[in-house]
Scaffold this motif. Structure first.
Motif, PDB file in Angstrom:
ATOM      1  N   TYR A   1       6.450   6.852 -10.021  1.00  0.00           N
ATOM      2  CA  TYR A   1       5.519   7.288  -9.396  1.00  0.00           C
ATOM      3  C   TYR A   1       4.396   8.623 -10.060  1.00  0.00           C
ATOM      4  O   TYR A   1       3.598   8.224 -10.350  1.00  0.00           O
TER       5      TYR A   1
ATOM      6  N   THR B   1       2.845  16.017   5.539  1.00  0.00           N
ATOM      7  CA  THR B   1       2.809  14.495   4.907  1.00  0.00           C
ATOM      8  C   THR B   1       3.660  14.093   4.023  1.00  0.00           C
ATOM      9  O   THR B   1       4.388  14.646   3.314  1.00  0.00           O
TER      10      THR B   1
ATOM     11  N   TYR C   1       4.872  10.501   1.850  1.00  0.00           N
ATOM     12  CA  TYR C   1       4.036   8.882   1.540  1.00  0.00           C
ATOM     13  C   TYR C   1       5.013   8.350   1.648  1.00  0.00           C
ATOM     14  O   TYR C   1       6.277   8.172   1.134  1.00  0.00           O
TER      15      TYR C   1
ATOM     16  N   ASP D   1      -3.523   3.314  -2.108  1.00  0.00           N
ATOM     17  CA  ASP D   1      -2.591   3.932  -2.806  1.00  0.00           C
ATOM     18  C   ASP D   1      -3.193   5.368  -2.319  1.00  0.00           C
ATOM     19  O   ASP D   1      -4.512   6.092  -3.189  1.00  0.00           O
ATOM     20  N   GLU D   2      -3.142   6.034  -1.229  1.00  0.00           N
ATOM     21  CA  GLU D   2      -3.085   6.954  -0.688  1.00  0.00           C
ATOM     22  C   GLU D   2      -2.514   8.597  -1.662  1.00  0.00           C
ATOM     23  O   GLU D   2      -2.786   9.495  -1.203  1.00  0.00           O
ATOM     24  N   LEU D   3      -1.496   8.108  -2.576  1.00  0.00           N
ATOM     25  CA  LEU D   3      -0.748   9.027  -2.819  1.00  0.00           C
ATOM     26  C   LEU D   3      -1.867   9.385  -4.554  1.00  0.00           C
ATOM     27  O   LEU D   3      -1.405  10.187  -5.395  1.00  0.00           O
ATOM     28  N   GLN D   4      -2.849   9.109  -4.483  1.00  0.00           N
ATOM     29  CA  GLN D   4      -3.796   8.732  -6.615  1.00  0.00           C
ATOM     30  C   GLN D   4      -3.855   9.921  -6.084  1.00  0.00           C
ATOM     31  O   GLN D   4      -4.930  10.092  -5.459  1.00  0.00           O
ATOM     32  N   GLY D   5      -3.964  10.529  -6.801  1.00  0.00           N
ATOM     33  CA  GLY D   5      -4.633  11.854  -7.605  1.00  0.00           C
ATOM     34  C   GLY D   5      -3.920  13.156  -6.736  1.00  0.00           C
ATOM     35  O   GLY D   5      -4.334  14.703  -6.551  1.00  0.00           O
ATOM     36  N   LYS D   6      -2.759  12.931  -5.964  1.00  0.00           N
ATOM     37  CA  LYS D   6      -2.290  13.663  -5.091  1.00  0.00           C
ATOM     38  C   LYS D   6      -1.195  14.914  -5.818  1.00  0.00           C
ATOM     39  O   LYS D   6      -0.793  16.040  -4.835  1.00  0.00           O
ATOM     40  N   TYR D   7      -0.804  14.231  -6.825  1.00  0.00           N
ATOM     41  CA  TYR D   7       0.224  15.533  -8.211  1.00  0.00           C
ATOM     42  C   TYR D   7      -0.685  16.299  -8.805  1.00  0.00           C
ATOM     43  O   TYR D   7      -1.307  15.051  -9.184  1.00  0.00           O
TER      44      TYR D   7
ATOM     45  N   ALA E   1       0.619  -1.273  -0.353  1.00  0.00           N
ATOM     46  CA  ALA E   1       0.231   0.038  -0.051  1.00  0.00           C
ATOM     47  C   ALA E   1       0.479   1.577   0.228  1.00  0.00           C
ATOM     48  O   ALA E   1       1.628   1.293   0.196  1.00  0.00           O
ATOM     49  N   ILE E   2       0.783   2.101  -0.624  1.00  0.00           N
ATOM     50  CA  ILE E   2       1.047   3.822  -0.190  1.00  0.00           C
ATOM     51  C   ILE E   2      -0.018   4.292   0.958  1.00  0.00           C
ATOM     52  O   ILE E   2      -0.937   4.761   0.704  1.00  0.00           O
ATOM     53  N   LEU E   3       1.093   4.564   1.853  1.00  0.00           N
ATOM     54  CA  LEU E   3      -0.354   5.248   2.930  1.00  0.00           C
ATOM     55  C   LEU E   3       0.370   6.850   2.979  1.00  0.00           C
ATOM     56  O   LEU E   3       1.594   7.208   2.789  1.00  0.00           O
ATOM     57  N   ALA E   4      -0.732   8.033   3.109  1.00  0.00           N
ATOM     58  CA  ALA E   4      -0.083   9.045   3.876  1.00  0.00           C
ATOM     59  C   ALA E   4       0.374   9.649   5.274  1.00  0.00           C
ATOM     60  O   ALA E   4      -0.317   9.008   5.963  1.00  0.00           O
TER      61      ALA E   4
ATOM     62  N   ARG F   1      -1.887  15.715   2.550  1.00  0.00           N
ATOM     63  CA  ARG F   1      -3.611  15.028   3.009  1.00  0.00           C
ATOM     64  C   ARG F   1      -4.300  15.995   3.599  1.00  0.00           C
ATOM     65  O   ARG F   1      -4.752  16.704   4.491  1.00  0.00           O
TER      66      ARG F   1
ATOM     67  N   GLU G   1      -5.478   9.957 -15.251  1.00  0.00           N
ATOM     68  CA  GLU G   1      -5.659  10.314 -13.449  1.00  0.00           C
ATOM     69  C   GLU G   1      -5.097  11.733 -13.637  1.00  0.00           C
ATOM     70  O   GLU G   1      -4.192  12.731 -14.188  1.00  0.00           O
ATOM     71  N   ARG G   2      -5.412  12.266 -12.612  1.00  0.00           N
ATOM     72  CA  ARG G   2      -5.376  13.563 -11.430  1.00  0.00           C
ATOM     73  C   ARG G   2      -5.554  13.842 -10.670  1.00  0.00           C
ATOM     74  O   ARG G   2      -5.077  13.064 -10.133  1.00  0.00           O
TER      75      ARG G   2
END
Lengths: 181, 111, 133
Positions: free
Chosen positions: C91, A150, A152, C104-110, A112-115, C120, B110-111
């Motif tokens: 990524y 944060t 990641y 995937d908590e990085l999704q859409g953050k960039y 998983a990728i965690l924040a 976050r 994706e954004r």
């Protein structure tokens, strides 16, 4: 998140405020002079003998300085050594964990990728935290958000995301914050 | 009787085992280097190759006592680190244009 | 005395080469770049570090010891940094995560154009990987 640090700061300020930077430098100079004196009396200026002299002078100076109250200079090497030992230990533990996951047949883990929310805003603190995370079992820091809020982290094997985040913060962030104060 | 009469042969044996293991490791890493599929995979493999080379140099120093090689190990580590940094930069800026070798997932929307 | 240091060096060599081997297996077997990076950075660094440490243990001269230790420290200091840069780059360039990735908590953050990374937000719900919001 960071509502109580002011109080902690006040305490540590009271402890550290009487130690002028020059005092530490003077002990170091004295230590070097004594090391040279040791080499002079033993008659050998090799690197090894200088090191022996430095260590002896360090030990000899420690006791009187401790009685006078300020032994920051003498405690610092041990703190650095302890941090290095923690680093090495974490590296061994993480390599073992990774080895076990790699050698287990089938892919029986979930990544998983965690924040992870950051309470340290200090650049050095964030760097230390991120690097320690990279060396701990199953985690690898990917990036820090632009507001330094944060971190990641890619986790190789996650069971419970929130528990994992809490773990990371408790084991590393608090010690780092204390070490940097 | 010297209790350590077989010691030298133990060290030599350890070096021999290590040479075999690292040799196989180099081969496995080469397979990943060739297979990819993305440029990032290849860079990870390349990075591991240099780390392996540093290990080989360590073994070489132990086996022959040729101390000069240690400097090469340090220089190799430095070059590998810089190479990885610049490869990362390349992947970051041009990665989307380069072929990933993956077609299972399209992230471009994706954004 | 000399014999003891040679035994220690031998043991370090055996353990070190084992970890190096594990790193190589990992880089071949693991399912995506990110997990492969775990294997390469951790097991690889420890393995090669132990091999170089063996050099320091069995060396007679102080400068050899210092050089070997310097090489180990260099290895430990650079690999996390390299891994971070490479992970971030992968990524951003869109190297996919394997299907066993559950969050995937990085999704859409960039930000796609500036590559600025948002933090976050408190009301952020965790994303399911592979599903777009």
């Amino acid at each position: 998140m960071s509502h109580n640090p002011p109080q902690q700061n006040a305490v540590s300020d009271a402890e550290t405020v009487e130690v002028p930077r020059t005092a530490q430098l003077n002990v170091f100079a004295l230590n070097v002079v004594l090391a040279l004196a040791w080499s002079l009396t033993t008659g050998a200026f090799s690197l090894l003998n200088l090191t022996v002299g430095f260590v002896l002078a360090y030990l000899a100076l420690w006791l009187p300085w401790k009685m006078w109250g300020d032994d920051t200079y003498f405690r610092r090497p041990w703190r650095i050594l302890r941090l290095m030992l923690i680093f090495v230990w974490e590296l061994i533990a993480s390599a073992t964990t990774v080895a076990m996951l790699v050698l287990t047949p089938g892919l029986k883990f979930r990544s998983a990728i965690l924040a992870v929310p950051l309470d340290v805003k200090h650049d050095l603190g964030v760097t230390l935290f991120a690097n320690l995370i990279s060396l701990t079992p199953g985690t690898l820091s990917l990036d820090v958000s632009d507001d330094r809020g944060t971190l990641y982290v890619h986790a190789m094997d996650t069971e419970e995301a929130e528990a994992e985040k809490r773990d990371m913060k408790e084991t590393f962030e608090d010690p780092i914050r204390k070490a940097l104060q | 009787m010297n209790p350590f009469s077989e010691v030298t042969s133990f060290l030599d044996g350890a070096v021999a085992v290590a040479v075999v293991l690292i040799g196989v490791s180099l081969l496995l890493t080469f397979v990943r280097l060739i297979k990819g599929p993305s440029l990032a995979d290849r860079v990870v493999a390349l990075d591991l190759l240099t780390v392996l080379a540093m290990g080989v140099i360590g073994l070489r120093v132990i086996a022959t006592g040729d101390v000069l090689y240690l400097e090469i190990a340090l220089a190799l580590g430095l070059v590998a680190f810089l190479a990885t940094v610049f490869f990362a930069r390349l992947i970051e800026t041009r990665g989307r244009e380069l072929d990933h070798g993956y077609d299972t997932m399209d992230r471009s929307k994706e954004r | 005395m000399h014999g003891v240091s040679e035994i220690v060096a031998g043991v370090l060599i055996l353990i070190g080469s084992f970890f190096v081997f594990v790193a190589a297996i990992g880089i071949l077997r693991m399912p995506d770049v990110y997990v492969r990076m775990h294997a390469a950075t951790k097991a690889g660094t420890l393995g090669s570090g132990l091999l170089l440490l063996a050099v320091a243990v069995q060396a007679d001269e102080l400068d050899v010891v210092l050089r070997a230790v310097a090489a180990v420290l260099f290895l430990i200091a650079t690999t996390p940094v390299a891994a971070h840069l490479l992970g971030r780059a992968s990524y951003i360039s869109g190297v996919p995560l394997w299907r066993g990735t559950k969050l995937d908590e990085l999704q859409g953050k960039y930000d796609r154009d500036t590559r600025a990374l948002a933090g976050r937000l408190p009301d952020d719900a965790p994303h399911e990987p592979g599903r777009r919001s």
